[in-house]
Scaffold this motif. Structure first.
Motif, mmCIF file in Angstrom:
data_model
loop_
_atom_site.group_PDB
_atom_site.id
_atom_site.type_symbol
_atom_site.label_atom_id
_atom_site.label_comp_id
_atom_site.label_asym_id
_atom_site.label_seq_id
_atom_site.Cartn_x
_atom_site.Cartn_y
_atom_site.Cartn_z
ATOM 1 N N GLN A 86 -5.926 -0.207 -7.426
ATOM 2 C CA GLN A 86 -7.002 0.724 -7.093
ATOM 3 C C GLN A 86 -6.429 1.961 -6.413
ATOM 4 O O GLN A 86 -5.585 1.861 -5.517
ATOM 5 C CB GLN A 86 -8.031 0.059 -6.165
ATOM 6 N N LYS A 137 -13.025 7.732 1.008
ATOM 7 C CA LYS A 137 -13.094 6.295 1.319
ATOM 8 C C LYS A 137 -12.602 6.040 2.736
ATOM 9 O O LYS A 137 -11.789 5.145 2.979
ATOM 10 C CB LYS A 137 -12.248 5.508 0.314
ATOM 11 N N ARG A 138 -13.097 6.809 3.677
ATOM 12 C CA ARG A 138 -12.597 6.695 5.054
ATOM 13 C C ARG A 138 -12.770 5.295 5.630
ATOM 14 O O ARG A 138 -11.965 4.840 6.431
ATOM 15 C CB ARG A 138 -13.320 7.707 5.950
ATOM 16 N N ASP A 139 -13.865 4.616 5.233
ATOM 17 C CA ASP A 139 -14.175 3.331 5.852
ATOM 18 C C ASP A 139 -13.513 2.147 5.146
ATOM 19 O O ASP A 139 -13.372 1.069 5.743
ATOM 20 C CB ASP A 139 -15.695 3.120 5.879
ATOM 21 N N ASN A 140 -13.153 2.295 3.886
ATOM 22 C CA ASN A 140 -12.596 1.141 3.168
ATOM 23 C C ASN A 140 -11.342 1.486 2.377
ATOM 24 O O ASN A 140 -11.070 0.878 1.341
ATOM 25 C CB ASN A 140 -13.658 0.533 2.240
ATOM 26 N N TRP A 141 -10.575 2.446 2.856
ATOM 27 C CA TRP A 141 -9.356 2.821 2.159
ATOM 28 C C TRP A 141 -8.331 1.693 2.145
ATOM 29 O O TRP A 141 -7.471 1.633 1.260
ATOM 30 C CB TRP A 141 -8.739 4.073 2.788
ATOM 31 N N ARG A 142 -8.437 0.777 3.113
ATOM 32 C CA ARG A 142 -7.473 -0.323 3.170
ATOM 33 C C ARG A 142 -7.610 -1.284 1.991
ATOM 34 O O ARG A 142 -6.707 -2.076 1.730
ATOM 35 C CB ARG A 142 -7.639 -1.101 4.479
ATOM 36 N N GLN A 143 -8.721 -1.192 1.267
ATOM 37 C CA GLN A 143 -8.904 -2.074 0.116
ATOM 38 C C GLN A 143 -8.128 -1.588 -1.106
ATOM 39 O O GLN A 143 -8.009 -2.311 -2.094
ATOM 40 C CB GLN A 143 -10.394 -2.172 -0.227
ATOM 41 N N ARG A 174 0.854 -1.195 0.000
ATOM 42 C CA ARG A 174 0.000 0.000 0.000
ATOM 43 C C ARG A 174 0.884 1.236 0.000
ATOM 44 O O ARG A 174 1.913 1.278 0.691
ATOM 45 C CB ARG A 174 -0.927 0.016 1.214
ATOM 46 N N TYR A 210 -8.428 9.492 0.301
ATOM 47 C CA TYR A 210 -8.740 9.003 1.645
ATOM 48 C C TYR A 210 -10.058 9.559 2.179
ATOM 49 O O TYR A 210 -10.904 8.804 2.672
ATOM 50 C CB TYR A 210 -7.618 9.345 2.625
#
Length: 842
Positions: free
Chosen positions: A272, A279-285, A245, A276
């Motif tokens: 992808q 996409k605060r809730d799923n930025w790790r994807q 990442r 940030y």
């Protein structure tokens, strides 16, 4: 660095470390079905009620400090944490911790004294300072990336490295195989090849990794594709498994979405990219996360929501802006590789190391120097450099024609003590006053000054090659209020120059106080700001010709058909200076905007080959040592005016009065008005190119034969009645062209006709080489005399006849100018010019 107060016992360090571990999510005790993730050194026990203490056996430990072993979710060793007392550097435990970690098959080590902490990936390099402890989940994710620098070093990177992500099978497609269709195929699919210098940047990074470096800095001029180069670096790290990442940091809100769009367009097929805040809730994807530094700094978001091991590579766009001041905390927070991108050359480090001053430029120079150190470039040498001049030499960029438009006032404004202006009051006594920026506009931008600057700009600005109107321009000014004043003056002048063509939409204020200002910048780039095609309906160019701004439109703004830039204020930041200059360096083909095929043939110079940078405050001379301006404009001298008690020397200008609008003369321009001259010149060019006798003589360099032949066989024939005078008029040069010059231009031997001032500068350089003045401060006066005598017949006649009293009425060279010339040169220059300078060309 202070390692903690001397005399503080080990207990204080232990309490702080305990607290930091708990805050990061590590557990000293099992909670439900979740096991403890912290194991203390054998023989040490600790009670749940005693987390802020030491544990009952602490005093019995012979070495006096407690080591922590942090476990993963399955209970396997994950991190060795070596603790030291507050008065010790935690690095003293480095080798001891390495040995302990190796024995437990641990990849990670933390070293801490409670105040200073290091995170060390034994497979990646050296310990990195961290400001908080990483969370268990973050380290577990980080552990899944097994860095293999050799894979990164060996990864082949060719010019189609990005293209292979955009369209992997492009070489097998029919449109690619057909060479006639290939350009359209590339353009339609927005395919991007890496240029040679971009490849060199990637290869330089690979060599740096081979040398053991984990921090890199690319110094690349504006317009050379830093984002494309960064995209290749991102792919290199992700593809080689050296990152899972990546964080891409920018320093301005408008650059955030711009960076996301660029990276999506280049890498979406494989990776992808997200912003940030969206996409605060799923930025790790996502593999690539884009954010402004300010967003992460707000309420310490970077510490509350991120762990130091969340990103394996951090890229900082405009590096010294996005890591300066408080922003450095964000940058330093994350461990792993770091890449900085900057357009500000190290040449602007001059002057660093001096004692602190009130000059804000000094602070930024220090920040720039610190940036080079931060990225491992202590010597001032970046990992890779590609300058503006490199881009110009390789044909990718355009170098500005820099115009010195200073007045007597503005030459003295930029001193280290502030804005210092010297003047002589009505009693002949010298005065000196210093003003801060808040007073600058009020005292020095009186109405007459603003009018003078605008008139000077309009009279000398480059014109649009299709329509002949003022070329698109951006002016950088002092304040919002100053912008409003200049817009009003420019629109008034435009109405006089082009009656009925503009309805107060020639110049537009683009500042933060203006609603939709950001959309204005987009419309200007898209050639529809307040309308389009004002002079030619078939030509798409912005009706609004000039955007007047303060700080907008400096970084990350692409408008390739900009022909004029104006620095209507002193520039304090070397980065702003570079970025402002960079707004005009991109190439452009104006025929892409013209939709009438019949008119396209009449455009003599459809490509952008130059742009002008008007410098009203000597900024170029300040930032670039021994800077030679391409053009020097002689602005009128200010005329002092006051009531005796309060001198106000900047109200009016000699010979011009208060209202310079009266000096504006209406112009008739447009493609139709220029077509005859251009067509005449082009027909002559076609005629001589088709004559084999002329072609062969030109190729043989037999210019006497060529000129004689053209005079006899081409000129004054009934078909066209070509003549030298007509060709001079058609070429629209500001001096008398020779027939040889015209023919050299026709056959591509010279790219353009040199201006009168360029030739005079060349002749003066030859003169100075043989007759160097002993006093440097007399060069300006000598040059003025040399140019006036060589180029102006009236001045030359006065000097030759020694009728010096007539200089009092000369508009070119005054009596005062003559008195400033050293005695030796008053007779030397006329003799030299008569012997060595061809006066016919002027």
């Amino acid at each position: 660095m202070i390692w903690g107060g001397y005399g503080m016992n080990e207990a204080t360090a232990r309490i702080k470390i305990n607290t930091l571990l708990v805050a990061a999510g590590w557990r000293f005790f099992a909670a439900g079905n979740q096991p403890a993730t912290v194991r203390l050194e054998p023989s040490v026990t600790i009670k749940a009620s005693d987390l802020d203490g030491l544990g009952e056996n602490f005093e019995n430990i012979k070495k006096g400090f407690i080591d922590f072993l942090l476990l993963d979710a399955k209970g396997f060793p994950l991190i060795v944490l070596e603790a030291k007392a507050e008065d010790k550097n935690p690095l003293v435990g480095k080798e001891q911790a390495r040995k302990y970690a190796r024995s437990l098959n641990c990849r990670f080590v933390m070293l801490s004294n409670g105040n200073l902490h290091y995170f060390w990936d034994l497979e990646r390099g050296n310990p990195h300072i961290i400001t908080t402890f990483p969370s268990p989940d973050s380290v577990a994710g980080y552990q899944r990336v097994r860095p293999n620098p050799q894979r990164l070093i060996d990864e082949p990177v060719g010019d189609d490295y990005i293209l292979l992500t955009q369209r992997p099978g492009y070489t097998s497609e029919a449109a690619w195989k057909n060479e006639d269709e290939r350009p359209g195929f590339i353009q339609a699919n927005k395919l991007r090849f890496l240029r040679a210098y971009q490849l060199k940047a990637i290869h330089a990074l690979q060599r740096a990794v081979k040398d053991g470096d984990d921090r890199f800095l690319f110094e690349m001029a504006t317009g050379t594709g830093k984002t494309l180069t960064a995209a290749a670096v991102i792919k290199l790290f992700l593809r080689s498994g050296n990152a899972s990442r990546i964080l891409f940091l920018v320093d301005r809100l408008e650059l955030e979405e711009q960076a996301r769009k660029a990276l999506v367009g280049l890498l979406a097929a494989d990776f992808q990219t997200v912003v940030y805040k969206e996409k605060r809730d799923n930025w790790r994807q996502a593999e690539i996360v884009v954010s402004t530094v300010q967003s992460l700094l707000f309420n310490n978001k970077y510490q509350r929501l991120f762990s130091p091991t969340d990103f394996d590579l951090v890229i900082s766009d405009e590096a010294h802006r996005s890591i300066g001041g408080n922003a450095r905390a964000v940058f330093d927070y994350f461990v792993g590789y770091k890449l900085g991108l900057t357009a500000t050359p190290r040449d602007y480090l001059k002057g660093t190391g001096r004692a602190a001053t009130s000059d804000p430029r000094e602070a930024e120079r220090r920040l720039l120097l610190d940036t080079y150190r931060t990225f491992g470039c202590k010597s001032g040498q970046p990992t890779f450099r590609y300058s503006l001049l490199d881009g110009v030499k390789d044909g990718f960029l355009i170098n500005p024609t820099v115009v010195d438009a200073r007045t007597e006032i503005t030459t003295q404004l930029l001193s280290e003590k502030g804005f210092v202006v010297s003047f002589t009051d009505g009693r002949g006594e010298g005065q000196q006053e210093a003003y801060k920026q808040r007073e600058f506009e009020k005292r020095f931008f009186a109405e007459a000054t603003n009018q003078l600057f605008c008139k000077t700009f309009l009279e000398n600005a480059l014109r649009d090659p299709i329509s002949g109107e003022i070329g698109k321009a951006i002016l950088f000014v002092v304040s919002q209020n100053h912008a409003a004043k200049l817009v009003q003056i420019l629109n008034q002048m435009a109405e006089r120059l082009f009656p009925g063509k503009y309805q107060s939409d020639f110049a537009v204020q683009v500042t933060s106080h203006i609603p939709d200002a950001q959309q204005f910048t987009i419309n200007f780039a898209n050639n529809n700001l307040l309308g389009s095609g004002n002079f030619l309906p078939a030509y798409k160019t912005s009706k609004a010709r000039i955007c007047v701004t303060v700080g907008m439109m400096t970084t990350g703004y692409d408008c390739t058909d900009i022909l004029n830039l104006g620095m209507f204020r002193p520039i304090f930041s070397p980065t702003d200076f570079v970025q402002i200059k960079g707004r005009g360096t991109r190439r452009h083909h104006f025929l892409d905007q013209l939709f009438d095929k019949d008119l396209k043939d009449d455009v003599a110079h459809p490509r952008k080959t130059a742009f002008k940078l008007f410098d009203f405050f000597g900024n170029c001379e300040y930032f670039e040592d021994e800077f030679d301006y391409d053009e020097v404009l002689e602005l009128p001298r200010p005329r002092a005016k006051g009531n005796g008690d309060s001198p106000q020397p900047h109200e009016t200008y000699e010979h011009l009065g208060r209202d310079l609008l009266e000096g504006i003369v209406e112009e008739t321009i447009g493609l139709e008005g220029m077509k005859i001259d251009r067509m005449f010149f082009d027909r002559f060019a076609d005629t001589v190119r088709q004559d084999e006798t002329i072609v062969q003589a030109v190729e043989a360099g037999q210019w006497e034969n060529v000129i004689d032949y053209v005079n006899r066989e081409v000129f004054d024939k009934p078909e066209e009645f070509y003549s030298l005078d007509k060709l001079r008029k058609a070429a629209a040069a500001d001096r008398r062209l020779t027939l040889r010059e015209i023919l050299e231009k026709v056959f591509g031997i010279i790219p353009r006709f040199k201006s009168k001032d360029e030739l005079l500068e060349e002749e003066f350089a030859k003169f100075v080489a043989d007759h160097t003045p002993t006093r440097a401060d007399s060069i300006a006066a000598i040059k003025t005399y040399f140019k006036a005598y060589a180029a102006d017949g009236y001045t030359r006649d006065i000097i030759d006849k020694r009728q010096f009293s007539s200089l009092a009425t000369s508009p070119v060279f005054s009596s005062r100018d003559y008195r400033a010339v050293p005695e030796k040169y008053r007779a030397l220059i006329p003799e030299y010019v008569k012997d060595y300078v061809s006066l016919n060309q002027f």
